[in-house]
Scaffold this active site. Structure first.
Site: not given
Lengths: 380, 380
Positions: A327-329, A370, B148
């Protein structure tokens, strides 16, 4: 990983991420625990894995059930369990849930406060109740904090109050924390509960039960004591506390029964080295799987539960990695500080199996964080 | 709480726990952000709340979308968005998802590693790509860790490599962390990205875009700067970095758009004082709600996001409380150290509203942890 799961993964190659549970292994673990602690009645902690094939198999073996909610009680009844074999073990219950459980014939309820006792007296009159004591959780990898349980002194007063309220002050419970890796925690807790039990008998209370809770560990990355060691320590402590006049004994295993019966199969989405090796990311490779903390592996929070992993390159050269979810978390990191190493040849698109993931995975999974669908489950 | 939500709760009294979202408020916030940053194209971060009424309203307003997965892209298309208005913003993408997004016409993809760039070159040839830079997250209440982004030096090399691979090296992105409460973080990040952008232009690259990410805060318990303050600081930093030759600008707000458009309505399951006040539980009352960390309030992990609460007794005398969810999990505590106070008259069965819970709640919710059904959602 059991041979049955290995074969299923090899032959069926189910889409990832998924959980595969060998229900025969669930049965084996149930039998092992029963053999180790023959005097204790087993109340399987449904929250660990409430899948119908697990509940049905355990029902067929004569297991009882520890339910956290009315919804879990319904699942047990659907699986063929008798209401009389179900304990409503959550100390925090909605009135509507108490009413339903009592009407269905559930005989036994946990509590740890005067407020909950009042609710039980009003909405489940005459029921068996047991008071949860706060005990040390040292040694547990998923400790239980101060959310549950009360002091011995307060419990003493509450148990007498239960009788005043027309309830049946049936017993005492404690919980040493989940994935408890030392036997000492049980011995200390039994000592404390034993003294309170004796005091309450002397106060004229018809108390008959001690609930030893759960917490028995599954082997993840590190070794843990065998169940026989726990049984030996528990039996010794019970004998010291109660002599030959043992009370009725309950245990509430969850992780122990289903943990090592399950394997999560995942896909490597990306293996990357970012920054200029020694910079932004400490030179580590990052391995991103298609399952993370919000896809079911919630117990990796704080890197508490450290799962063992299998890859297609096991035996080859390895290097340090951080392991994260898809996920983008930014919080969706499984392991960054726990010295995981994975094969240098591991590449995106390959499968990684997470072992002993039968407990506390399928239900923690988010509905669609997500956009990812909930974890698929296969019971074989 | 908007008047529309207040009326809905009063008149409908929907079963708890539930999330009520005022879609008109979503529109207002979109318009406010657009007015504050008119030069930036808004890509709504779908993960914050992917409900169809939200996506449809934003589509009707001309919003673009930042998607974390193929599944989120599908939702945007279902809501009527054009593929050309969607960015695949996750730097971690399955090959199968890249293939599908490219086939559907999604033009733009994020990356932060050579490995992901290779996947994009093979499976989305010719696409616009943008590289995510790792920047400081100080000031963010839900920071993004080292999962990220890459260094400026590495990004420089990757952007040149993107051109070699036949991709369109479209731009650069950063993310200052979610619920970012200081404007400094944006200014510092824009400075870094501006220098890299200039270097890449001088290296002959046709780079045209800067993606400012999201992170704009919602007001929870504490005040946060107004969006105009962020816009002012961002505009000043952009002018310093780019003069009049501004690149195309993108923003990816999620929480800012939907956060304060939503309210979670919950029921008090239990208010208890355990131990002998000063003992086991520090004398605090514990208030247990029918929603907790595993019912959607995942961002209370570490007490990071501190929601404001409304009760039927607001204005009356209050006392300190710990606040926890309804499950048997010891980690299911919302606030124990954040000095929450609630009215002394609060009792089980009463409702508590958690304000500004429109973002990152519905999707974090577990499928059925402890048997509890997923959070009900009402879009009005």
């Amino acid at each position: 990983m059991t041979p049955k799961i290995a074969q299923y993964l090899a032959v069926q190659a189910p889409a990832t991420p998924c959980l595969v549970v060998d229900v025969d292994r669930v049965e084996e673990r149930y039998r092992e625990l029963h053999a180790a602690l023959p005097l204790a009645r087993i109340y399987y902690a449904v929250k660990a894995n409430p899948a119908m094939p697990v509940l049905e198999r355990l029902t067929s073996l004569g297991s009882s059930f520890d339910a956290a909610s009315w919804e879990e009680i319904e699942l047990c009844l659907q699986a063929g369990a008798r209401a009389s074999d179900i304990s409503f073990g959550n100390t925090i219950k909605k009135v509507s849930s108490i009413v339903r459980a009592h009407a269905a014939g559930v005989p036994m309820f946990a509590f740890d406060s005067a407020e909950e006792l009042d609710k039980l007296a009003r909405h489940a009159p005459g029921s068996r109740v047991y008071c949860r004591i706060l005990v040390e959780n040292a040694g547990a990898e998923w400790p239980l904090s101060r959310k549950f349980g009360t002091t011995v002194e307060h419990a003493h007063a509450l148990m007498l109050q239960a009788r005043e309220l027309g309830l049946d002050p049936f017993g005492l419970s404690f919980h040493v924390g989940s994935q408890q890796t030392t036997t000492d925690a049980y011995e200390a807790a039994i000592g404390r509960v034993g003294m309170l039990f004796t005091d309450l008998v002397q106060a004229g209370l018809d108390i008959r039960m001690v609930n030893l809770g759960g917490g028995f560990p599954t082997r993840y990355r590190e070794d843990v004591p065998e169940i026989d060691e726990f049984a030996f320590a528990i039996t010794r402590a019970l004998t010291a506390a109660f002599g030959n006049a043992l009370p009725e004994l309950l245990v509430e295993p969850g992780r122990y029964i289903v943990g090592d019966a399950g394997v999560v199969s995942s896909e490597v989405v990306l293996v990357s080295r970012r920054g200029d090796s020694s910079q932004a990311n400490g030179g580590k490779r990052w391995v991103y799987l298609d399952i993370g903390r919000f896809g079911g592996l919630a117990e990796t929070e704080g890197e508490s539960i450290r799962y063992q992993m299998r890859t297609p390159h096991d035996g080859g050269r390895t290097g340090p990695v951080a392991i994260a979810g898809p996920t983008c978390d930014g919080a969706d990191i499984l392991y960054e500080r726990s010295d995981y190493r994975l094969p240098l040849d591991l590449a995106s698109g390959e499968r990684v199996e997470l072992l002993s993931t039968g407990a506390y995975v399928s239900t923690y999974c988010s509905t669609r964080f997500n956009g990812f669908a909930p974890l698929a489950e296969h019971y074989i």
